[in-house]
Design a protein around this motif. Structure first.
Motif, PDB file in Angstrom:
ATOM      1  N   ASN A 171      11.952  -4.954 -35.274  1.00 53.84           N
ATOM      2  CA  ASN A 171      11.445  -6.229 -35.777  1.00 53.84           C
ATOM      3  C   ASN A 171      12.509  -7.322 -35.798  1.00 53.84           C
ATOM      4  O   ASN A 171      13.697  -7.038 -35.945  1.00 53.84           O
ATOM      5  N   LEU A 173       4.910  -8.170 -29.589  1.00 56.71           N
ATOM      6  CA  LEU A 173       4.913  -9.574 -29.187  1.00 56.71           C
ATOM      7  C   LEU A 173       5.065  -9.711 -27.678  1.00 56.71           C
ATOM      8  O   LEU A 173       4.349 -10.488 -27.037  1.00 56.71           O
ATOM      9  N   ILE A 233       8.174  -9.743 -37.160  1.00 61.38           N
ATOM     10  CA  ILE A 233       7.450  -9.624 -35.895  1.00 61.38           C
ATOM     11  C   ILE A 233       8.013  -8.432 -35.134  1.00 61.38           C
ATOM     12  O   ILE A 233       9.223  -8.311 -34.955  1.00 61.38           O
ATOM     13  N   ILE A 272      10.607 -14.437 -38.160  1.00 62.44           N
ATOM     14  CA  ILE A 272       9.825 -15.506 -37.521  1.00 62.44           C
ATOM     15  C   ILE A 272      10.788 -16.488 -36.859  1.00 62.44           C
ATOM     16  O   ILE A 272      10.571 -16.919 -35.723  1.00 62.44           O
ATOM     17  N   ILE A 276       3.248 -16.163 -31.705  1.00 59.34           N
ATOM     18  CA  ILE A 276       4.134 -15.686 -32.776  1.00 59.34           C
ATOM     19  C   ILE A 276       3.351 -15.578 -34.081  1.00 59.34           C
ATOM     20  O   ILE A 276       3.440 -14.573 -34.794  1.00 59.34           O
ATOM     21  N   ASN A 288       1.047 -12.612 -34.204  1.00 62.76           N
ATOM     22  CA  ASN A 288       1.713 -11.314 -34.252  1.00 62.76           C
ATOM     23  C   ASN A 288       2.638 -11.154 -35.455  1.00 62.76           C
ATOM     24  O   ASN A 288       3.378 -10.175 -35.536  1.00 62.76           O
ATOM     25  N   THR A 289       2.587 -12.093 -36.371  1.00 63.79           N
ATOM     26  CA  THR A 289       3.403 -11.999 -37.576  1.00 63.79           C
ATOM     27  C   THR A 289       2.799 -10.972 -38.523  1.00 63.79           C
ATOM     28  O   THR A 289       1.605 -10.990 -38.791  1.00 63.79           O
ATOM     29  N   GLU A 290       3.642 -10.068 -38.999  1.00 64.13           N
ATOM     30  CA  GLU A 290       3.199  -9.029 -39.932  1.00 64.13           C
ATOM     31  C   GLU A 290       3.602  -9.425 -41.346  1.00 64.13           C
ATOM     32  O   GLU A 290       4.737  -9.833 -41.592  1.00 64.13           O
TER      33      GLU A 290
END
Length: 186
Positions: free
Chosen positions: A128, A178, A173, A131, A156, A159-161
């Motif tokens: 990971n 991504l 991410i 951002i 982005i 796909n942000t967790e």
């Protein structure tokens, strides 16, 4: 001394049986309850399988780059560097990474580079980035792929967790996810 030998032998035998058998089987049993039966998070795209929970080395300009790896992204040899932040060799290596990043991303200032893009994680396999770590690479990727930067920013965001339980940790991410989503963009 004779009175200590038998308890020591019994303890040794108990530990050998418990830790090489019972404990191992208990951990294996718990792993069988997880998705993919403890073999990692696997995703398949274009006939290839990828482990999502292990960092992959991306170096081409048209991809998001992960954190550097002290073990060259080899999961069999997980580990970090033993060099501290005052070690001259370590500082030189970090400066080389900063210089390389700036060379490939000329629109970025050195102070805008997130630390995770120039320092390896403790395992060398952290999949990971932050951002900011993704957004700072947008101009390079947009130019290399000849696509609009706003598409990349939207990708982005998609796909942000979120942090664990929306409270523990920070947003992140997964670089592999991504980049796989990036390959699906037209």
């Amino acid at each position: 001394m004779k009175q200590n030998i038998m308890p020591a032998i019994r303890l040794t035998l108990f530990c050998a049986v418990f830790f090489s058998g019972i404990y191992t089987m208990a951990i294996w049993g718990v792993a069988q309850l997880t998705p993919n039966k403890g073999k990692g998070d696997v995703v398949e795209q274009d006939g290839k399988q990828y482990y999502i929970n292990i960092a992959q080395g991306f170096t081409k300009p048209e991809y998001f780059w992960p954190r550097p790896s002290a073990v060259d992204y080899n999961a069999a040899g997980s580990g970090g560097s033993n060099k501290g932040p005052s070690n001259p060799q370590y500082l030189e290596m970090i400066q080389q990474r900063v210089d390389t990043f700036l060379l490939q991303n000329p629109a970025v200032n050195a102070e805008d580079i997130p630390s995770e893009l120039v320092t390896a994680s403790g395992s060398g396999l952290d999949p990971n980035i932050s951002i900011q770590g993704a957004k700072v690479q947008v101009k390079r990727i947009a130019a290399a792929r000849k696509i609009d930067e706003l598409k990349l920013v939207k990708l982005i965001e998609e796909n942000t967790e979120a942090p664990l339980l929306d409270a523990l940790g920070t947003e992140k991410i997964n670089v592999l996810k991504l980049n796989l989503a990036l390959d699906k963009l037209k």
